[in-house]
Design a protein around this motif. Structure first.
Motif, PDB file in Angstrom:
ATOM      1  N   UNK A  73     -21.302 -20.558  13.643  1.00  0.00           N
ATOM      2  CA  UNK A  73     -21.977 -20.885  14.894  1.00  0.00           C
ATOM      3  C   UNK A  73     -23.281 -20.098  14.974  1.00  0.00           C
ATOM      4  N   UNK A  74     -24.079 -20.403  15.968  1.00  0.00           N
ATOM      5  CA  UNK A  74     -25.330 -19.678  16.215  1.00  0.00           C
ATOM      6  C   UNK A  74     -25.006 -18.224  16.496  1.00  0.00           C
ATOM      7  N   UNK A  75     -25.661 -17.302  15.775  1.00  0.00           N
ATOM      8  CA  UNK A  75     -25.361 -15.876  15.907  1.00  0.00           C
ATOM      9  C   UNK A  75     -26.355 -15.145  16.813  1.00  0.00           C
ATOM     10  N   UNK A  76     -27.284 -15.852  17.396  1.00  0.00           N
ATOM     11  CA  UNK A  76     -28.302 -15.230  18.236  1.00  0.00           C
ATOM     12  C   UNK A  76     -27.757 -14.464  19.424  1.00  0.00           C
ATOM     13  N   UNK A  77     -26.536 -14.772  19.831  1.00  0.00           N
ATOM     14  CA  UNK A  77     -25.941 -14.084  20.979  1.00  0.00           C
ATOM     15  C   UNK A  77     -24.967 -12.990  20.558  1.00  0.00           C
ATOM     16  N   UNK A  89     -27.873  -0.217  10.674  1.00  0.00           N
ATOM     17  CA  UNK A  89     -29.138   0.339  11.153  1.00  0.00           C
ATOM     18  C   UNK A  89     -30.079  -0.718  11.700  1.00  0.00           C
ATOM     19  N   UNK A  90     -29.997  -1.928  11.157  1.00  0.00           N
ATOM     20  CA  UNK A  90     -30.844  -3.040  11.587  1.00  0.00           C
ATOM     21  C   UNK A  90     -30.023  -4.317  11.509  1.00  0.00           C
ATOM     22  N   UNK A  91     -30.308  -5.252  12.399  1.00  0.00           N
ATOM     23  CA  UNK A  91     -29.687  -6.577  12.340  1.00  0.00           C
ATOM     24  C   UNK A  91     -30.742  -7.597  12.750  1.00  0.00           C
ATOM     25  N   UNK A  92     -30.886  -8.657  11.943  1.00  0.00           N
ATOM     26  CA  UNK A  92     -31.912  -9.658  12.165  1.00  0.00           C
ATOM     27  C   UNK A  92     -31.313 -11.051  12.063  1.00  0.00           C
ATOM     28  N   UNK A  93     -31.564 -11.906  13.040  1.00  0.00           N
ATOM     29  CA  UNK A  93     -31.232 -13.323  12.914  1.00  0.00           C
ATOM     30  C   UNK A  93     -32.289 -13.906  11.983  1.00  0.00           C
ATOM     31  N   UNK A  94     -31.852 -14.644  10.955  1.00  0.00           N
ATOM     32  CA  UNK A  94     -32.781 -15.133   9.939  1.00  0.00           C
ATOM     33  C   UNK A  94     -32.640 -16.637   9.729  1.00  0.00           C
ATOM     34  N   UNK A  95     -33.651 -17.209   9.115  1.00  0.00           N
ATOM     35  CA  UNK A  95     -33.602 -18.598   8.680  1.00  0.00           C
ATOM     36  C   UNK A  95     -33.226 -18.587   7.205  1.00  0.00           C
ATOM     37  N   UNK A  97     -30.107 -19.559   4.091  1.00  0.00           N
ATOM     38  CA  UNK A  97     -28.709 -19.866   3.810  1.00  0.00           C
ATOM     39  C   UNK A  97     -27.742 -19.011   4.612  1.00  0.00           C
ATOM     40  N   UNK A  98     -28.168 -17.854   5.091  1.00  0.00           N
ATOM     41  CA  UNK A  98     -27.323 -16.995   5.925  1.00  0.00           C
ATOM     42  C   UNK A  98     -27.876 -16.999   7.340  1.00  0.00           C
ATOM     43  N   UNK A  99     -27.112 -16.456   8.263  1.00  0.00           N
ATOM     44  CA  UNK A  99     -27.514 -16.444   9.673  1.00  0.00           C
ATOM     45  C   UNK A  99     -28.082 -15.106  10.121  1.00  0.00           C
ATOM     46  N   UNK A 100     -27.552 -14.019   9.553  1.00  0.00           N
ATOM     47  CA  UNK A 100     -27.938 -12.673   9.969  1.00  0.00           C
ATOM     48  C   UNK A 100     -28.110 -11.813   8.720  1.00  0.00           C
ATOM     49  N   UNK A 101     -29.081 -10.928   8.751  1.00  0.00           N
ATOM     50  CA  UNK A 101     -29.281  -9.936   7.705  1.00  0.00           C
ATOM     51  C   UNK A 101     -29.132  -8.569   8.350  1.00  0.00           C
ATOM     52  N   UNK A 102     -28.255  -7.720   7.791  1.00  0.00           N
ATOM     53  CA  UNK A 102     -28.079  -6.375   8.323  1.00  0.00           C
ATOM     54  C   UNK A 102     -28.333  -5.335   7.250  1.00  0.00           C
ATOM     55  N   UNK A 103     -28.818  -4.195   7.693  1.00  0.00           N
ATOM     56  CA  UNK A 103     -29.037  -3.035   6.828  1.00  0.00           C
ATOM     57  C   UNK A 103     -27.962  -2.018   7.185  1.00  0.00           C
ATOM     58  N   UNK A 104     -27.198  -1.603   6.178  1.00  0.00           N
ATOM     59  CA  UNK A 104     -26.035  -0.735   6.397  1.00  0.00           C
ATOM     60  C   UNK A 104     -26.189   0.535   5.580  1.00  0.00           C
ATOM     61  N   UNK A 105     -25.826   1.671   6.174  1.00  0.00           N
ATOM     62  CA  UNK A 105     -25.768   2.939   5.442  1.00  0.00           C
ATOM     63  C   UNK A 105     -24.399   3.558   5.629  1.00  0.00           C
ATOM     64  N   UNK A 106     -23.786   3.960   4.508  1.00  0.00           N
ATOM     65  CA  UNK A 106     -22.483   4.638   4.534  1.00  0.00           C
ATOM     66  C   UNK A 106     -22.502   5.761   3.498  1.00  0.00           C
TER      67      UNK A 106
END
Length: 160
Positions: A73-77, A89-95, A97-106
């Motif tokens: 579904x739409x992930x904008x919300x 650290x960051x989350x972006x709704x993108x155009x 093949x995927x819906x969201x791009x996140x930057x993760x640090x562990x």
């Protein structure tokens, strides 16, 4: 925003602890005038916050990954679901093949795996694809000294 504002921003990006006297000297203004310029940059939102650049490895967050998140579904919300995971650290709704791009640090790949499980728990998420960074050549902030291209005017406005 003029060249003085852009130079002040560049100076503050390099060292946010500079005194107003040092900032003023760098741009040919008095300390008071530099202070007023910085205050106005904050009011206009050009300076969002003042922070410290921490070495992630020094605080136990040496594993960096970018995760493409697929959805049903739409992930904008869904911003709150991603923001609830402190390792993101960051989350972006993108155009694309995927819906969201996140930057993760562990600290470890095991912890990264746990973050991926928790991402799956966010409503609408149907899959992830993680790319682990092996080495970072460099990271840089946006340069305030190089303005982007001027917005294009509609053809009708250009014919005046």
């Amino acid at each position: 925003m003029d060249h003085i504002d852009r130079t002040l921003l560049a100076q503050l990006q390099e060292d946010a602890t500079l005194s107003y006297a040092a900032l003023g000297e760098a741009v040919g203004l008095s300390a008071g005038a530099a202070h007023e310029r910085v205050r106005k940059l904050r009011e206009r939102g050009a300076i969002r916050r003042t922070t410290v650049d921490v070495d992630p490895a020094a605080v136990g967050s040496g594993v960096l990954a970018y995760v493409m998140v697929d959805s049903t579904a739409w992930m904008g919300d869904s911003a709150a679901g991603f923001a609830a995971l402190p390792e993101i650290l960051e989350a972006h709704v993108i155009a694309g093949s995927a819906s969201v791009l996140v930057k993760v640090r562990t600290a470890t790949t095991e912890q990264l795996q746990d973050v991926l499980r928790r991402i799956y728990a966010i409503e609408g998420v149907s899959g992830t694809q993680a790319t682990v960074v092996l080495e970072t050549f460099f990271e840089r902030p946006v340069s305030p000294l190089e303005p982007g291209p001027a917005p294009r005017q509609p053809a009708s406005a250009a014919r005046i």
